[in-house]
Design an enzyme around this catalytic site. Sequence first.
Site, PDB file in Angstrom:
ATOM      1  N   ALA A 173       0.825  -1.210   0.000  1.00 48.31           N
ATOM      2  CA  ALA A 173       0.000   0.000   0.000  1.00 48.31           C
ATOM      3  C   ALA A 173       0.861   1.262   0.000  1.00 48.31           C
ATOM      4  O   ALA A 173       1.956   1.296   0.574  1.00 48.31           O
ATOM      5  CB  ALA A 173      -0.919   0.009   1.212  1.00 48.31           C
TER       6      ALA A 173
ATOM      7  N   GLY B 283       0.365  -5.806   0.419  1.00 44.29           N
ATOM      8  CA  GLY B 283      -0.582  -5.955  -0.673  1.00 44.29           C
ATOM      9  C   GLY B 283       0.051  -6.446  -1.954  1.00 44.29           C
ATOM     10  O   GLY B 283      -0.613  -7.075  -2.790  1.00 44.29           O
TER      11      GLY B 283
ATOM     12  N   GLU C 201       0.116 -10.090  -1.566  1.00 47.32           N
ATOM     13  CA  GLU C 201      -1.270 -10.547  -1.632  1.00 47.32           C
ATOM     14  C   GLU C 201      -1.776 -10.592  -3.074  1.00 47.32           C
ATOM     15  O   GLU C 201      -2.553 -11.486  -3.438  1.00 47.32           O
ATOM     16  CB  GLU C 201      -2.160  -9.655  -0.773  1.00 47.32           C
ATOM     17  CG  GLU C 201      -1.947  -9.875   0.719  1.00 47.32           C
ATOM     18  CD  GLU C 201      -2.739  -8.908   1.577  1.00 47.32           C
ATOM     19  OE1 GLU C 201      -3.556  -9.371   2.382  1.00 47.32           O
ATOM     20  OE2 GLU C 201      -2.545  -7.680   1.428  1.00 47.32           O
TER      21      GLU C 201
END
Length: 256
Positions: free
Chosen positions: A64, A109, A112
């Site tokens: 992020a 992220g 992910e």
Amino acid sequence: MTDVELSHHDNVAEIRLNRVTARNALSTGLAEELAAAAAAAVHETGVRAAVLSSAAPAAFCVGADLKERDRLTDADFMAQRLVFRRAFGSILAIPVPVVAAVHGYALGGGYELALCCDLIVADETAVVGLPEVRVGIVPGGGGTQLLPRRVGYGVAADLILTGRHVPAAEAARLGLVDRLVPAGKDLEAATELATQIAANSPVAVANARNAIRRGLDVDLAAGLDIEDAAWRATVFSDDRREGVRAFVDRRKPNWP
């Protein structure tokens, strides 16, 4: 220049993260573009697999954009959350197998996003991890659910609760990535893998993939029923007829 680029190479779509100067840090804008690109990836006729890659030389995605988040109000956070969930969900929802091509940092992220893919190819420069707890956050792109399904509770808890970074060799040993390749070869290897998948029966690949995914959350007996349904849906298809005939004729199949 856009933050996400979409291209097609024969039967393989490539979704490339292109926010290079920020090492593909996940901003609201990048997340919006990613969701749109993922939705458009298979609209091209004949796409049978996809690759998620990075144009940044030293990173797949660093997670992020914390500089952007530092300016957000609580209401802004909730609005961004909806955008981010759509972005991660859009990769999971791509109806063909997706291969992540990872080099450099794939953190938070970023990792992910790779976990949302079916397979992860990483080069020797890769460093993966879910460091969210180190900055007072919890993984929110599927990490707490996708990682245990991939490697089991213990390894997932180790990564998530310590927030540590894992270098490529250890990541491969622990199953955090699926294939380890020499530095600079991640995109080439991922594309080769996607091309290999794309050459197979689209009906068989789709049904096998569906059976694998659905079977993760059920007991063995239910899983075998899921497999039986996938088998039946495939064996009576035109793809099975063409595949067997091509084998007998010693030629490549022309999947209908």
